[in-house]
Design a protein around this motif. Sequence first.
Motif, PDB file in Angstrom:
ATOM      1  N   SER A 270      13.500   2.074 -19.869  1.00 52.54           N
ATOM      2  CA  SER A 270      14.761   1.339 -19.643  1.00 52.54           C
ATOM      3  C   SER A 270      14.888   0.897 -18.193  1.00 52.54           C
ATOM      4  O   SER A 270      15.299  -0.228 -17.916  1.00 52.54           O
ATOM      5  CB  SER A 270      15.956   2.212 -20.018  1.00 52.54           C
ATOM      6  OG  SER A 270      15.986   2.428 -21.394  1.00 52.54           O
ATOM      7  N   SER A 271      14.548   1.782 -17.272  1.00 53.05           N
ATOM      8  CA  SER A 271      14.626   1.444 -15.849  1.00 53.05           C
ATOM      9  C   SER A 271      13.673   0.307 -15.492  1.00 53.05           C
ATOM     10  O   SER A 271      14.020  -0.573 -14.708  1.00 53.05           O
ATOM     11  CB  SER A 271      14.314   2.668 -14.989  1.00 53.05           C
ATOM     12  OG  SER A 271      15.299   3.642 -15.161  1.00 53.05           O
TER      13      SER A 271
ATOM     14  N   GLU B 225      15.139  -2.986 -17.123  1.00 54.42           N
ATOM     15  CA  GLU B 225      16.472  -3.472 -16.740  1.00 54.42           C
ATOM     16  C   GLU B 225      16.448  -4.490 -15.609  1.00 54.42           C
ATOM     17  O   GLU B 225      17.401  -5.239 -15.441  1.00 54.42           O
ATOM     18  CB  GLU B 225      17.392  -2.308 -16.383  1.00 54.42           C
ATOM     19  CG  GLU B 225      17.086  -1.636 -15.079  1.00 54.42           C
ATOM     20  CD  GLU B 225      17.948  -0.419 -14.816  1.00 54.42           C
ATOM     21  OE1 GLU B 225      17.772   0.177 -13.745  1.00 54.42           O
ATOM     22  OE2 GLU B 225      18.783  -0.064 -15.658  1.00 54.42           O
TER      23      GLU B 225
ATOM     24  N   PRO C 112      20.142  -5.449 -21.116  1.00 53.77           N
ATOM     25  CA  PRO C 112      20.095  -4.067 -21.609  1.00 53.77           C
ATOM     26  C   PRO C 112      19.814  -4.008 -23.110  1.00 53.77           C
ATOM     27  O   PRO C 112      20.331  -4.804 -23.884  1.00 53.77           O
ATOM     28  CB  PRO C 112      21.494  -3.528 -21.301  1.00 53.77           C
ATOM     29  CG  PRO C 112      22.008  -4.398 -20.203  1.00 53.77           C
ATOM     30  CD  PRO C 112      21.389  -5.748 -20.419  1.00 53.77           C
TER      31      PRO C 112
END
Length: 144
Positions: free
Chosen positions: A50-51, A54, A59
């Motif tokens: 996710s990091s 992003e 998202p």
Amino acid sequence: MKTCAFSAAREQIIAEAISPVATELRLVDAADLISMLRFECYGSLADLVSSAAEMFFHPGTINFGAGGDYALEWNGRPEVTLDLEIKPKGLTVYARLLLKDKEAGIEINHIAFQEPSEDPNVNTAFLKKSLEDARYTRPVAEAA
């Protein structure tokens, strides 16, 4: 076989779209990724994916999937494979991202179009457009 040609084109589209995410993930030490897979620290892997995503995608577009795998040989370089769910608007791609020392690769397991066309070319074009729409657009720098 026509299906293979479409698969190769779709893998190329996805590979180009998520290459910055793969580059970010390759910055993580392979030993850390391997230990997270080995000890089933899937929440930590989900946070890493996710990091990395992003910065480039809206998202929820790229998520860690159900697991992964690794190859660690005495005389070779480590290889880490992460399951990904790529979910731009209108479809979901289930894929495996292979991370090596200086390269990355993608293998599509399945693409689920919400409203598939009978024409595979239309579906491929929709995949490309959906991934482009899911990316953050960078504002053009104003001239001084």
